[in-house]
Write an enzyme that holds these catalytic residues in place. Structure first.
Site, mmCIF file in Angstrom:
data_model
loop_
_atom_site.group_PDB
_atom_site.id
_atom_site.type_symbol
_atom_site.label_atom_id
_atom_site.label_comp_id
_atom_site.label_asym_id
_atom_site.label_seq_id
_atom_site.Cartn_x
_atom_site.Cartn_y
_atom_site.Cartn_z
ATOM 1 N N PHE A 1 -6.511 -6.574 -6.797
ATOM 2 C CA PHE A 1 -5.929 -7.187 -5.604
ATOM 3 C C PHE A 1 -4.984 -8.351 -5.926
ATOM 4 O O PHE A 1 -5.351 -9.313 -6.593
ATOM 5 C CB PHE A 1 -7.024 -7.661 -4.645
ATOM 6 N N HIS A 2 -3.769 -8.221 -5.437
ATOM 7 C CA HIS A 2 -2.746 -9.256 -5.640
ATOM 8 C C HIS A 2 -1.863 -9.332 -4.399
ATOM 9 O O HIS A 2 -1.780 -8.387 -3.616
ATOM 10 C CB HIS A 2 -1.912 -8.943 -6.887
ATOM 11 N N ILE A 3 -1.199 -10.467 -4.264
ATOM 12 C CA ILE A 3 -0.407 -10.732 -3.055
ATOM 13 C C ILE A 3 1.017 -11.104 -3.461
ATOM 14 O O ILE A 3 1.217 -11.892 -4.390
ATOM 15 C CB ILE A 3 -1.060 -11.906 -2.272
ATOM 16 N N HIS A 4 1.984 -10.519 -2.767
ATOM 17 C CA HIS A 4 3.393 -10.811 -3.047
ATOM 18 C C HIS A 4 3.844 -11.999 -2.192
ATOM 19 O O HIS A 4 3.535 -12.046 -0.992
ATOM 20 C CB HIS A 4 4.273 -9.605 -2.704
ATOM 21 N N TYR B 1 0.864 -1.173 0.000
ATOM 22 C CA TYR B 1 0.000 0.000 0.000
ATOM 23 C C TYR B 1 0.903 1.226 0.000
ATOM 24 O O TYR B 1 1.783 1.310 0.870
ATOM 25 C CB TYR B 1 -0.918 0.037 1.220
ATOM 26 N N GLN B 2 0.801 2.100 -1.001
ATOM 27 C CA GLN B 2 0.048 1.988 -2.231
ATOM 28 C C GLN B 2 0.660 0.943 -3.175
ATOM 29 O O GLN B 2 1.876 0.919 -3.322
ATOM 30 C CB GLN B 2 0.099 3.347 -2.989
ATOM 31 N N PRO B 3 -0.186 0.167 -3.844
ATOM 32 C CA PRO B 3 0.355 -0.698 -4.888
ATOM 33 C C PRO B 3 0.521 0.109 -6.186
ATOM 34 O O PRO B 3 -0.002 1.226 -6.283
ATOM 35 C CB PRO B 3 -0.753 -1.739 -5.063
ATOM 36 N N SER B 4 1.213 -0.450 -7.142
ATOM 37 C CA SER B 4 1.296 0.218 -8.453
ATOM 38 C C SER B 4 0.091 -0.147 -9.307
ATOM 39 O O SER B 4 -0.282 0.594 -10.211
ATOM 40 C CB SER B 4 2.554 -0.209 -9.200
ATOM 41 N N TYR B 5 -0.495 -1.324 -9.025
ATOM 42 C CA TYR B 5 -1.602 -1.812 -9.854
ATOM 43 C C TYR B 5 -2.797 -2.095 -8.955
ATOM 44 O O TYR B 5 -2.691 -2.887 -8.005
ATOM 45 C CB TYR B 5 -1.178 -3.072 -10.618
HETATM 46 P P1 M7G Z 1 2.445 -3.714 -6.848
HETATM 47 O O1 M7G Z 1 2.496 -3.748 -5.380
HETATM 48 O O2 M7G Z 1 1.169 -3.261 -7.491
HETATM 49 O O3 M7G Z 1 3.562 -2.827 -7.478
HETATM 50 O O4 M7G Z 1 2.775 -5.184 -7.328
HETATM 51 P P2 M7G Z 1 5.118 -2.704 -7.273
HETATM 52 O O5 M7G Z 1 5.599 -3.804 -6.409
HETATM 53 O O6 M7G Z 1 5.654 -2.779 -8.685
HETATM 54 O O7 M7G Z 1 5.290 -1.353 -6.685
HETATM 55 C C1 M7G Z 1 2.660 -5.609 -8.645
HETATM 56 C C2 M7G Z 1 3.569 -6.785 -8.825
HETATM 57 O O8 M7G Z 1 3.334 -7.353 -10.098
HETATM 58 C C3 M7G Z 1 5.043 -6.364 -8.793
HETATM 59 O O9 M7G Z 1 5.759 -7.203 -7.913
HETATM 60 C C4 M7G Z 1 5.488 -6.476 -10.240
HETATM 61 O O10 M7G Z 1 6.837 -6.841 -10.369
HETATM 62 C C5 M7G Z 1 4.553 -7.552 -10.781
HETATM 63 N N1 M7G Z 1 4.298 -7.414 -12.214
HETATM 64 C C6 M7G Z 1 4.081 -6.258 -12.876
HETATM 65 N N2 M7G Z 1 3.864 -6.555 -14.195
HETATM 66 C C7 M7G Z 1 3.585 -5.552 -15.206
HETATM 67 C C8 M7G Z 1 3.935 -7.902 -14.343
HETATM 68 C C9 M7G Z 1 3.770 -8.780 -15.449
HETATM 69 O O11 M7G Z 1 3.490 -8.399 -16.579
HETATM 70 N N3 M7G Z 1 3.909 -10.109 -15.172
HETATM 71 C C10 M7G Z 1 4.236 -10.587 -13.923
HETATM 72 N N4 M7G Z 1 4.384 -11.887 -13.784
HETATM 73 N N5 M7G Z 1 4.379 -9.770 -12.862
HETATM 74 C C11 M7G Z 1 4.227 -8.444 -13.076
#
Ligand code: M7G
Length: 352
Positions: free
Chosen positions: A270-273, A263-267
């Protein structure tokens, strides 16, 4: 330019056309450099990250203690231990200390030098994200979210920034790399997919970095999580911790996975690292003020009331280049500091 394997032709052609403009950022700790350039007149960003060592631990032990023969070890791997050293030059030595430089043998499949990421055409948002900038700690109140952040998220959705996510969820992008897909047409809510994150080189388990993307599109970020989502989130978390170790032959255990959201995410989908706990080299990506452990989120949802994070003040770090900074978060900082009686600019304190 050197050799490229056939399936990297598009990538290679694009890299070949890259016209350098400037260095956006470089970080000696993470060994990452980001370059701005153009390809066919459109902005392009190349990010190069030096890869970690690949180490094959097959070591033969010769001799044994019992038969009193000398014991020595032989390291098998062509690139492991000191086997990969091709050139060596001493800088100096002092007493028992020696140091120098070396050139190590590299191999594109097994032991590549660096991982390259290309974004093309890059939007101004991308360029600003990768550019060196100053950071600030902001306290985002529910009101600030409604007034500043929510309209920004809506704009982001309209700008099609989630094409890559939809290509993964509904198209065949990266399909051959998917680690796990749980998709039920009649139960999109519980459907999700796990695949290698763009940040991972895909080779080195010590830097394992996966991303789990949910099929729900009613959750843009942490902010949208409510008390009623707690069981849903718990279920995903448990599946992640069951599936990921199994997929990698238990080389990584459930308690060795750092599972978090940004938070903030770039996208804003909802997704999890999911990252190997051993991996420290991600810049700000796993720092407090950006990463929030999923465990904490699940726990917090018990206490925040039915509306969950929508009622919470969330404190995080934001860069001055982020659009949200100029759209009002800069003023929020002054407002919050003022409210808490902390001067924004230092008064000259005698004797300090
Ligand atoms: P975020 O927290 O929204 O952004 O996570 P940030 O960590 O970049 O600030 C988005 C996650 O998706 C990041 O870990 C990116 O590396 C990953 N990601 C972004 N793109 C555009 C892609 C993609 O095209 N494919 C995959 N597999 N991962 C991506």
């Amino acid at each position: 330019m050197g050799e490229f394997s056939s399936d990297s032709e598009d990538f290679a052609t694009l890299i070949d056309k890259f016209q350098f403009v400037k260095v956006l950022d470089s970080n000696p700790q993470t060994k990452v450099i980001s370059l701005l350039g153009t390809i066919e007149g459109k902005d392009a960003i190349i990010t190069a990250e030096k890869t970690h060592f690949v180490f094959d631990e097959t070591v033969h032990r010769r001799g044994s203690d019992e038969d009193s023969k000398p014991i020595f070890y032989h390291c098998e791997g062509e690139y492991s231990c000191v086997n990969g050293i091709e050139e060596l030059k001493q800088i100096t030595n002092n007493d028992i200390y020696y140091w120098g430089l070396s050139v190590l043998r590299q191999n594109i499949e097994y032991n590549p030098t660096a991982k390259l990421n290309l974004i093309w055409p890059a939007t101004p948002v991308h360029v600003k994200k990768y550019e060196q900038q100053n950071f600030h700690l902001v306290k985002e109140t529910p009101e600030a979210y409604k007034n500043i952040v929510e309209p920004y998220i809506k704009e982001m959705h309209n700008k099609g920034r989630l094409a890559w996510v939809n290509n993964i969820l509904y198209g065949d992008a990266e399909a051959d790399r998917v680690v796990y897909k749980d998709y039920k047409e009649d139960n999109k809510k519980d459907s999700f997919i796990i695949l290698p994150d763009m940040k991972w080189d895909g080779n080195n388990l010590e830097s394992l970095y996966l991303v789990a993307i949910t099929y729900r599109n009613d959750i843009s970020s942490l902010r949208d999580l409510k008390m009623s989502d707690r069981d849903w989130l718990k279920n995903i978390y448990n599946k992640i911790r069951t599936i990921v170790p199994a997929c990698y032959n238990y080389a990584v255990h459930p308690d060795e996975l750092r599972v978090f959201v940004h938070y903030q995410p770039s996208y804003y989908h909802f997704h999890i690292h999911i990252v190997n706990i051993k991996h420290p080299g991600l810049g700000n990506g796993i720092s407090t003020g950006k990463a929030i452990l999923l465990d904490e989120v699940i726990d917090m949802l018990q206490y925040l009331g039915p509306e969950g994070y929508m009622n919470k003040t969330i404190t995080y770090v934001i860069g001055e280049n982020h659009d949200l900074w100029k759209r009002g978060l800069d003023k929020e900082v002054s407002k919050e500091l003022n409210k808490e009686g902390v001067p924004k600019l230092p008064n000259i304190v005698e004797g300090f």
